[in-house]
Design a protein around this motif. Structure first.
Motif, PDB file in Angstrom:
ATOM      1  N   CYS A  24       0.913  -1.166   0.082  1.00 39.15           N
ATOM      2  CA  CYS A  24      -0.013  -0.099   0.009  1.00 39.15           C
ATOM      3  C   CYS A  24       0.947   1.322   0.221  1.00 39.15           C
ATOM      4  O   CYS A  24       2.061   1.304   0.343  1.00 39.15           O
ATOM      5  CB  CYS A  24      -0.692  -0.036   1.311  1.00 39.15           C
ATOM      6  N   ASP A  28      -2.868   5.565  -1.626  1.00 36.32           N
ATOM      7  CA  ASP A  28      -4.174   4.706  -1.409  1.00 36.32           C
ATOM      8  C   ASP A  28      -4.944   5.273  -0.180  1.00 36.32           C
ATOM      9  O   ASP A  28      -5.942   4.742   0.150  1.00 36.32           O
ATOM     10  CB  ASP A  28      -3.615   3.362  -1.303  1.00 36.32           C
ATOM     11  N   ILE A  51     -10.144   7.513   4.271  1.00 36.05           N
ATOM     12  CA  ILE A  51     -10.244   6.095   4.005  1.00 36.05           C
ATOM     13  C   ILE A  51      -9.189   5.461   3.496  1.00 36.05           C
ATOM     14  O   ILE A  51      -8.491   5.957   2.435  1.00 36.05           O
ATOM     15  CB  ILE A  51     -11.487   6.017   2.765  1.00 36.05           C
ATOM     16  N   ASN A  52      -8.645   4.187   3.638  1.00 33.82           N
ATOM     17  CA  ASN A  52      -7.705   3.305   2.951  1.00 33.82           C
ATOM     18  C   ASN A  52      -8.469   2.681   1.962  1.00 33.82           C
ATOM     19  O   ASN A  52      -8.977   1.721   2.220  1.00 33.82           O
ATOM     20  CB  ASN A  52      -7.110   2.624   4.245  1.00 33.82           C
ATOM     21  N   LYS A  53      -7.867   2.806   0.810  1.00 34.50           N
ATOM     22  CA  LYS A  53      -8.548   2.267  -0.424  1.00 34.50           C
ATOM     23  C   LYS A  53      -7.597   1.016  -0.715  1.00 34.50           C
ATOM     24  O   LYS A  53      -8.243   0.315  -1.741  1.00 34.50           O
ATOM     25  CB  LYS A  53      -8.413   3.311  -1.757  1.00 34.50           C
ATOM     26  N   CYS A  54      -6.586   0.550  -0.186  1.00 36.46           N
ATOM     27  CA  CYS A  54      -5.715  -0.325  -0.315  1.00 36.46           C
ATOM     28  C   CYS A  54      -6.528  -1.648   0.170  1.00 36.46           C
ATOM     29  O   CYS A  54      -7.073  -1.479   1.367  1.00 36.46           O
ATOM     30  CB  CYS A  54      -4.472  -0.147   0.249  1.00 36.46           C
ATOM     31  N   GLU A  55      -6.200  -2.832  -0.407  1.00 40.33           N
ATOM     32  CA  GLU A  55      -6.716  -3.969   0.135  1.00 40.33           C
ATOM     33  C   GLU A  55      -6.025  -4.335   1.662  1.00 40.33           C
ATOM     34  O   GLU A  55      -6.620  -5.162   2.176  1.00 40.33           O
ATOM     35  CB  GLU A  55      -6.551  -5.091  -0.913  1.00 40.33           C
ATOM     36  N   CYS A  56      -4.829  -4.074   1.587  1.00 35.85           N
ATOM     37  CA  CYS A  56      -4.300  -4.518   2.828  1.00 35.85           C
ATOM     38  C   CYS A  56      -4.325  -3.138   3.793  1.00 35.85           C
ATOM     39  O   CYS A  56      -4.570  -2.006   3.558  1.00 35.85           O
ATOM     40  CB  CYS A  56      -2.632  -4.662   2.711  1.00 35.85           C
ATOM     41  N   TYR A  97      -7.602  -0.715   8.087  1.00 40.92           N
ATOM     42  CA  TYR A  97      -8.000  -1.533   7.081  1.00 40.92           C
ATOM     43  C   TYR A  97      -8.927  -0.599   6.032  1.00 40.92           C
ATOM     44  O   TYR A  97      -8.628   0.321   5.997  1.00 40.92           O
ATOM     45  CB  TYR A  97      -8.433  -2.843   7.604  1.00 40.92           C
ATOM     46  N   LYS A  98      -9.989  -1.433   5.424  1.00 41.09           N
ATOM     47  CA  LYS A  98     -10.464  -0.839   4.732  1.00 41.09           C
ATOM     48  C   LYS A  98     -11.770  -0.122   5.441  1.00 41.09           C
ATOM     49  O   LYS A  98     -12.957   0.066   4.714  1.00 41.09           O
ATOM     50  CB  LYS A  98     -11.126  -1.666   3.419  1.00 41.09           C
ATOM     51  N   ASP A  99     -11.575   0.593   6.394  1.00 37.74           N
ATOM     52  CA  ASP A  99     -12.401   1.258   7.265  1.00 37.74           C
ATOM     53  C   ASP A  99     -12.042   2.804   7.188  1.00 37.74           C
ATOM     54  O   ASP A  99     -11.452   3.314   6.369  1.00 37.74           O
ATOM     55  CB  ASP A  99     -12.294   0.854   8.598  1.00 37.74           C
TER      56      ASP A  99
END
Length: 123
Positions: A24, A28, A51-56, A97-99
């Motif tokens: 990431c 991201d 917002i974290n747009k990364c999958e990790c 995370y993706k939160d």
């Protein structure tokens, strides 16, 4: 045999493209803000969404926030400004995370929050 090797290479290439490299980047991280329409101690209130747009997950997410000030209480477990440096740390010691991370502040004008550093938690 040659055709099956080519197909295998193409499939592996596509898997790598769609999976990413497992890293990431600060890019991201998305930061949006808007006025809430509420006044706090005579200052406009602003709502910020990170917002974290990364999958990790990402940790130690640092935003530039030069001159940041507020008359509204901010939970330091959500946003920790580093006085005099122009940097703010999001959720210190925690993985995002993706939160979505939200906070509000109140000042005469909005401040710019730009992601400048983070650590990817992908293996």
């Amino acid at each position: 045999m040659a055709n099956s090797t080519k197909i295998l290479i193409i499939v592996l290439f596509l898997v790598l493209i769609f999976q990413g490299n497992g890293t990431c980047l600060p890019s991201d991280i998305s930061v949006r803000q808007a006025q809430t329409g509420i006044m706090v101690k005579g200052k406009s209130e602003w709502s910020v969404t990170v917002i974290n747009k990364c999958e990790c997950g990402q940790k130690n997410v640092i935003l530039s926030c030069p001159g940041f000030q507020t008359v509204e209480y901010i939970d330091l477990l959500v946003l920790t400004p580093s006085i005099g440096t122009g940097y703010c740390l999001i959720k210190p010691g925690q993985i995002i995370y993706k939160d979505v991370v939200n906070f509000k502040y109140a000042w005469d004008y909005s401040f710019s929050f730009n992601p400048i550093s983070s650590q990817s938690t992908c293996s």
